[in-house]
Scaffold this active site. Structure first.
Site, PDB file in Angstrom:
ATOM      1  N   HIS A 183       6.223   1.488   1.562  1.00 26.74           N
ATOM      2  CA  HIS A 183       5.613   2.536   2.387  1.00 26.74           C
ATOM      3  C   HIS A 183       6.420   2.844   3.631  1.00 26.74           C
ATOM      4  O   HIS A 183       6.412   3.966   4.127  1.00 26.74           O
ATOM      5  CB  HIS A 183       4.161   2.176   2.701  1.00 26.74           C
ATOM      6  CG  HIS A 183       3.287   2.402   1.514  1.00 26.74           C
ATOM      7  ND1 HIS A 183       2.809   1.386   0.739  1.00 26.74           N
ATOM      8  CD2 HIS A 183       2.881   3.544   0.935  1.00 26.74           C
ATOM      9  CE1 HIS A 183       2.135   1.890  -0.272  1.00 26.74           C
ATOM     10  NE2 HIS A 183       2.158   3.203  -0.175  1.00 26.74           N
ATOM     11  N   ARG A 290      -1.935  11.313   2.466  1.00 23.63           N
ATOM     12  CA  ARG A 290      -2.284   9.885   2.378  1.00 23.63           C
ATOM     13  C   ARG A 290      -3.289   9.580   3.485  1.00 23.63           C
ATOM     14  O   ARG A 290      -2.907   9.243   4.605  1.00 23.63           O
ATOM     15  CB  ARG A 290      -1.039   9.010   2.545  1.00 23.63           C
ATOM     16  CG  ARG A 290      -0.096   9.005   1.365  1.00 23.63           C
ATOM     17  CD  ARG A 290       1.029   8.002   1.571  1.00 23.63           C
ATOM     18  NE  ARG A 290       1.735   7.694   0.334  1.00 23.63           N
ATOM     19  CZ  ARG A 290       2.842   8.317  -0.069  1.00 23.63           C
ATOM     20  NH1 ARG A 290       3.367   9.269   0.656  1.00 23.63           N
ATOM     21  NH2 ARG A 290       3.421   7.959  -1.208  1.00 23.63           N
ATOM     22  N   ARG A 325      -5.985  12.634  -0.686  1.00 22.99           N
ATOM     23  CA  ARG A 325      -6.233  11.450  -1.505  1.00 22.99           C
ATOM     24  C   ARG A 325      -7.185  10.545  -0.738  1.00 22.99           C
ATOM     25  O   ARG A 325      -6.966  10.269   0.436  1.00 22.99           O
ATOM     26  CB  ARG A 325      -4.926  10.725  -1.787  1.00 22.99           C
ATOM     27  CG  ARG A 325      -5.172   9.453  -2.595  1.00 22.99           C
ATOM     28  CD  ARG A 325      -3.894   8.780  -2.972  1.00 22.99           C
ATOM     29  NE  ARG A 325      -3.257   8.163  -1.834  1.00 22.99           N
ATOM     30  CZ  ARG A 325      -2.077   7.542  -1.905  1.00 22.99           C
ATOM     31  NH1 ARG A 325      -1.421   7.529  -3.041  1.00 22.99           N
ATOM     32  NH2 ARG A 325      -1.555   6.985  -0.850  1.00 22.99           N
ATOM     33  N   GLU A 424      -1.325   6.610 -11.948  1.00 22.19           N
ATOM     34  CA  GLU A 424      -0.376   5.624 -11.415  1.00 22.19           C
ATOM     35  C   GLU A 424      -0.612   4.240 -12.016  1.00 22.19           C
ATOM     36  O   GLU A 424      -0.037   3.261 -11.551  1.00 22.19           O
ATOM     37  CB  GLU A 424      -0.422   5.585  -9.886  1.00 22.19           C
ATOM     38  CG  GLU A 424      -1.793   5.407  -9.290  1.00 22.19           C
ATOM     39  CD  GLU A 424      -1.795   5.448  -7.760  1.00 22.19           C
ATOM     40  OE1 GLU A 424      -0.743   5.330  -7.124  1.00 22.19           O
ATOM     41  OE2 GLU A 424      -2.905   5.592  -7.211  1.00 22.19           O
ATOM     42  N   ASN A 447       5.524   5.860  -7.956  1.00 21.70           N
ATOM     43  CA  ASN A 447       5.852   4.641  -7.191  1.00 21.70           C
ATOM     44  C   ASN A 447       5.098   3.452  -7.761  1.00 21.70           C
ATOM     45  O   ASN A 447       5.669   2.395  -8.014  1.00 21.70           O
ATOM     46  CB  ASN A 447       5.473   4.809  -5.714  1.00 21.70           C
ATOM     47  CG  ASN A 447       6.095   6.042  -5.113  1.00 21.70           C
ATOM     48  OD1 ASN A 447       7.049   6.568  -5.646  1.00 21.70           O
ATOM     49  ND2 ASN A 447       5.539   6.502  -4.002  1.00 21.70           N
ATOM     50  N   ASP A 448       3.799   3.633  -7.948  1.00 21.12           N
ATOM     51  CA  ASP A 448       3.020   2.547  -8.529  1.00 21.12           C
ATOM     52  C   ASP A 448       3.172   2.511 -10.045  1.00 21.12           C
ATOM     53  O   ASP A 448       3.270   1.441 -10.637  1.00 21.12           O
ATOM     54  CB  ASP A 448       1.534   2.700  -8.165  1.00 21.12           C
ATOM     55  CG  ASP A 448       1.254   2.117  -6.787  1.00 21.12           C
ATOM     56  OD1 ASP A 448       1.763   1.022  -6.497  1.00 21.12           O
ATOM     57  OD2 ASP A 448       0.547   2.759  -5.998  1.00 21.12           O
ATOM     58  N   ARG A 458       7.459  -2.983  -6.425  1.00 16.25           N
ATOM     59  CA  ARG A 458       8.175  -1.864  -5.825  1.00 16.25           C
ATOM     60  C   ARG A 458       8.864  -2.224  -4.504  1.00 16.25           C
ATOM     61  O   ARG A 458       9.747  -1.508  -4.054  1.00 16.25           O
ATOM     62  CB  ARG A 458       7.239  -0.669  -5.625  1.00 16.25           C
ATOM     63  CG  ARG A 458       6.113  -0.923  -4.665  1.00 16.25           C
ATOM     64  CD  ARG A 458       5.028   0.153  -4.759  1.00 16.25           C
ATOM     65  NE  ARG A 458       5.170   1.221  -3.783  1.00 16.25           N
ATOM     66  CZ  ARG A 458       4.273   2.182  -3.597  1.00 16.25           C
ATOM     67  NH1 ARG A 458       3.188   2.229  -4.354  1.00 16.25           N
ATOM     68  NH2 ARG A 458       4.445   3.107  -2.692  1.00 16.25           N
TER      69      ARG A 458
HETATM   70  C1  PEP Z   1       2.519   6.515  -5.933  1.00  7.14           C
HETATM   71  O1  PEP Z   1       2.093   5.397  -6.234  1.00  7.14           O
HETATM   72  O2  PEP Z   1       3.440   7.099  -6.540  1.00  7.14           O
HETATM   73  C2  PEP Z   1       1.953   7.211  -4.773  1.00  7.14           C
HETATM   74  C3  PEP Z   1       2.301   8.447  -4.485  1.00  7.14           C
HETATM   75  O3  PEP Z   1       1.087   6.508  -3.979  1.00  7.14           O
HETATM   76  P1  PEP Z   1       1.544   5.444  -2.860  1.00  7.14           P
HETATM   77  O4  PEP Z   1       3.051   5.506  -2.788  1.00  7.14           O
HETATM   78  O5  PEP Z   1       0.904   5.837  -1.594  1.00  7.14           O
HETATM   79  O6  PEP Z   1       1.048   4.170  -3.407  1.00  7.14           O
HETATM   80 MG    MG Z   2       0.239   4.670  -5.340  1.00  7.54          MG
END
Ligand code: PEP
Ligand code: MG
Length: 534
Positions: A183, A290, A325, A424, A447-448, A458
């Site tokens: 993050h 977010r 979200r 995700e 990402n997840d 990650r």
């Molecule tokens: C993701 O997981 O791709 C996403 C956009 O959410 P975050 O990165 O906030 O977990």
């Molecule tokens: Mg995510």
């Protein structure tokens, strides 16, 4: 002079500025009994430290009301008495007396029923840190106190650190740990700060205040540069900026593919300022707000009213859709005012929608705030981390419950508000056909999704090479989700970092992606790829 090569860039750009070392000093108390004749000296050390801490907190509280509570606690007689007793009666040195009193004080606050008082435990610990730093004569790093251009070099940074940064002064970030989709990298990218993460050994190679050059385009850092290197990097910085200007000239050209499909280019944001920063890029809307950053920057769970104000302004700012979200806390995102139970695997634990469904009142505050904001723009609700039809139904039922409550109060909202979900988790990919019947839109969170499909953390630098959204399993999942969404006639977007990766654009267009949502800094590059695709 030393040249360090880094294999992955977290946020692009070039910087040349002095190093700001961001390291927590050793604040452990030195143990040891004192003699009676030392009592006075030890108490004087405490009085001097307390005076400095109160002076600093007074200044801070003039700028930010958060520090008013800190100030009251620092000046509390119980703190004074606690330290005095331990020095006078138990003959403890001042460092130990402060450490123990602060610990006792924090436990008292933490055990209170009242949420507000409970939250003060974090303030007590912060005061303890400040007192101890003064007594030990060590400097506490303070990102919000940076007053001139710097490159921040840290072991790692947490989202709560990054939110304190002033992007006009922090010209670059380099960390020893962390991955490109952590993050911190995401926040740095949204602020347009060149960032390189996972740079092993960097802390032992730099000194506070000396010039450092970083090129987060090519992944190169020059430590202790000579004059010629500084000049070379200044020149690279100018070239980078002129290329940026060329891309900016395309901002009014719509992103239409050669087949004539209009692609939506949206921004990922964490606060109102991010939306304002993204507007000049000519965005179609916000594909991911977010909302957890609103919670993280607070001292308490934000109320419905507090959230409504922010979402309303966000809805008014967004040119088209504003996708909010719902709270995605947990994993690596913590709240200073809420103690999460320690978990073995936080990314597989109590996070995101799981927390919202367990803390229904808190969730309803957020949903009502979003609904009310929907009277002021094109607002969409998006749930994170959904794994089952039951979860989606439960969350949607809560939206309906909130709609009814607002209706009874005669409050305005968009009755047709779209309710969608992030894809995700592997479960949501496998059940995409079913979800597409119930959700109004999908947004793929690569990402997840990448970490869960590949079982690769990650944020873990050691296995960063294995974290790859071009892995065939991830690409297959993305393709399946887009097809499933299109079969049911819903729009499929992507808000993971992959959406802002130039190397992925062509592939994602071929797979049929409708919307790319990314940090504002990547939009110009993606737009150019779409427009100039042969
Ligand atoms: C993701 O997981 O791709 C996403 C956009 O959410 P975050 O990165 O906030 O977990
Ligand atoms: Mg995510």
């Amino acid at each position: 002079m030393e040249r360090i090569c880094v294999d992955k860039t977290a946020s692009r750009g070039i910087a040349v500025a002095p190093v700001y070392l961001y390291l927590d000093p050793d604040l452990n108390a030195d143990s040891g009994q004192i003699l009676e004749e030392q009592i006075e000296d030890e108490l004087k050390k405490f009085a001097d430290a307390k005076a400095v801490v109160i002076r600093d907190l007074t200044k801070l509280s003039e700028k930010n009301e958060i520090f008013a509570a800190h100030l009251e606690i620092a000046d509390d007689f119980m703190l004074q008495d606690g330290v005095e007793n331990k020095v006078k009666n138990d003959l403890k040195n001042v460092q130990q007396a402060v450490a123990e009193t602060i610990e006792e004080f924090a436990v008292i606050f933490d055990s209170m029923d009242d949420e507000y008082m409970k939250e003060r435990a974090a303030d007590v610990k912060d005061i303890g840190k400040r007192l101890m730093a003064e007594i030990k004569h060590v400097k506490l790093p303070d990102l919000s106190g940076i007053a001139e251009p710097v490159v921040v070099v840290a072991r790692d940074m947490f989202p709560s650190d990054t939110v304190k940064i002033d992007p006009s002064l922090v010209k670059g970030i380099i960390t020893e740990e962390g991955g490109v989709t952590s993050h911190v990298s995401i926040i740095a990218k949204s602020m347009g700060i060149p960032t390189l993460v996972g740079v092993k050994g960097i802390l032992s190679k730099v000194t506070d205040g000396e010039i450092i050059c970083m090129n987060a385009e090519d992944g190169v850092i020059i430590v202790k540069p000579d004059e010629a290197s500084v000049e070379e990097y200044q020149r690279q910085k100018e070239c980078y900026e002129s290329e940026k200007a060329r891309l900016e000239s395309l901002r009014n050209t719509p992103a239409v593919t050669k087949e004539g499909k209009r692609i939506y280019l949206c921004a990922n944001v964490g606060n109102l300022q991010d939306i304002r920063n993204a507007l000049p890029v000519n965005i179609d809307g916000v594909g991911l707000f977010r909302s957890e950053f609103l919670y993280m920057q607070n001292t308490h769970f934000p109320t419905e009213e507090e959230q409504f104000k922010v979402y309303k302004e966000a809805a008014e700012l967004s040119p088209q859709e504003l996708t909010i979200r719902t709270l995605d806390i947990g994993g690596d995102k913590e709240l200073s005012y809420y103690e999460f139970e320690k978990e073995e695997n936080p990314f597989l634990g109590w996070r995101a929608i799981r927390i919202s469904l367990d803390m229904k009142d808190m969730f309803k505050d957020q949903i009502r705030a979003i609904l009310r904001a929907s009277a002021f723009g094109h607002v969409r609700i998006m749930f994170p981390m959904i794994i089952s039809a039951e979860e989606l139904k439960e969350a949607k039922d809560i939206v309906e419950e909130c709609k009814k409550e607002l209706e009874e109060k005669g409050q305005a909202f968009d009755r047709e508000i779209e309710v969608g979900m992030m894809i995700e988790t592997p479960a949501s990919v496998l059940l995409a056909d079913e979800f597409a019947k119930e959700a109004d839109f999908f947004s793929i969170g690569t990402n997840d999704l990448t970490q869960y499909i590949l079982a690769v953390d990650r944020g873990n630098k050691k296995i960063a090479k294995k974290y790859d959204y071009f892995h065939p399993a991830v690409l297959k999942a993305i393709g399946q989700v887009i097809e499933a969404g299109h079969r049911e006639g819903i729009k499929v977007g992507m808000c993971g970092e992959m959406a802002g990766d130039q190397k992925a654009v062509e592939l994602l267009l071929d797979l049929g992606l409708d919307e790319f949502s990314m940090s504002a800094g990547s939009i110009d590059y993606v737009r150019e790829q779409i427009i100039n695709r042969k």
